[in-house]
Design an enzyme around this catalytic site. Structure first.
Site, short mmCIF file in Angstrom:
data_model
loop_
_atom_site.label_atom_id
_atom_site.label_comp_id
_atom_site.label_asym_id
_atom_site.label_seq_id
_atom_site.Cartn_x
_atom_site.Cartn_y
_atom_site.Cartn_z
CE1 TYR A 24 -3.72 -2.40 0.19
CE2 TYR A 24 -2.67 -3.26 2.19
CZ TYR A 24 -3.61 -3.37 1.19
OH TYR A 24 -4.47 -4.43 1.17
CG HIS A 102 -9.53 -1.57 -5.27
ND1 HIS A 102 -10.08 -1.72 -4.02
CD2 HIS A 102 -10.50 -1.85 -6.15
CE1 HIS A 102 -11.33 -2.09 -4.15
NE2 HIS A 102 -11.63 -2.17 -5.44
O1 CA2 Z 1 -5.97 -2.01 -2.65
C1 CA2 Z 1 -6.90 -1.50 -2.02
O2 CA2 Z 1 -7.14 -0.29 -1.99
C2 CA2 Z 1 -7.81 -2.42 -1.16
O3 CA2 Z 1 -9.15 -1.94 -1.27
C3 CA2 Z 1 -7.29 -2.25 0.26
C4 CA2 Z 1 -7.96 -3.17 1.27
C5 CA2 Z 1 -7.97 -4.62 0.77
O4 CA2 Z 1 -8.72 -5.42 1.66
C6 CA2 Z 1 -8.55 -4.73 -0.62
O5 CA2 Z 1 -8.48 -6.07 -1.04
C7 CA2 Z 1 -7.79 -3.86 -1.61
C8 CA2 Z 1 -7.21 -3.08 2.62
C9 CA2 Z 1 -7.20 -1.68 3.18
C10 CA2 Z 1 -5.88 -1.26 3.71
O6 CA2 Z 1 -5.46 -2.12 4.73
C11 CA2 Z 1 -4.31 -1.84 5.39
C12 CA2 Z 1 -4.02 -2.66 6.47
C13 CA2 Z 1 -2.86 -2.42 7.18
C14 CA2 Z 1 -2.00 -1.40 6.82
C15 CA2 Z 1 -2.28 -0.60 5.74
C16 CA2 Z 1 -3.46 -0.82 5.02
#
Ligand code: CA2
Length: 144
Positions: A24, A102
């Site tokens: 991310y 995303h």
């Molecule tokens: O890629 C994306 O933007 C997602 O929507 C992000 C989600 C994930 O479940 C999707 O499959 C794809 C997760 C959100 C971010 O989660 C984090 C967790 C810990 C640290 C940073 C971000």
């Protein structure tokens, strides 16, 4: 009056930059907000930027976009992308042009991330472009 758009973020996006930087990136949620607000200023539009970890709150905010007369929605529901018919129904009900964003590219990750309910109601999906994907989505809506 400048046009209003809603940018809605779901579960765990408040954790950006704190974990999994290889997926991310290293920028945090406040950077995301700042980036979206700066883009809105240069596009000559207004934005309401919102994040919640709760599915029902996201549904409420999608409905509010409609009630407040927004011209479109940018939405990254987080993991609710892959599970939430409630979010799909809410977006469908507003009939507002919606772009799914995303930060990562869920289609090149685990199989369970390949399903997106909200995509069924979205005009466009931007995946894998990091935080810039939000700017791309807003520009698409503003230039419609
Ligand atoms: O890629 C994306 O933007 C997602 O929507 C992000 C989600 C994930 O479940 C999707 O499959 C794809 C997760 C959100 C971010 O989660 C984090 C967790 C810990 C640290 C940073 C971000």
């Amino acid at each position: 009056m400048k046009k209003l758009y809603y940018v809605i973020n779901g579960a765990n996006l408040n954790m950006l930059g704190q974990r999994e930087p290889e997926i991310y990136g290293t920028k945090d949620y406040s950077f995301l907000k700042k980036t979206v607000k700066n883009a809105a200023r240069s596009l000559g539009i207004r934005v309401k930027v919102y994040q919640s970890n709760h599915e029902g709150d996201l549904v409420d905010m999608i409905q509010r976009a409609y009630l407040k007369g927004a011209c479109g929605i940018v939405i990254n529901p987080g993991a609710y992308t892959h599970t939430s018919i409630a979010i799909l129904d809410a977006v469908k009900a507003t009939k507002l042009p919606t772009v799914e964003v995303h930060i990562s590219d869920p289609d090149s990750r685990e199989d369970f991330r390949h399903v997106s309910y909200v995509r069924l109601a979205a005009e466009k999906t931007v995946s894998g472009h990091g935080i810039d994907g939000y700017v791309e989505a807003l520009r698409y809506l503003a230039e419609k």
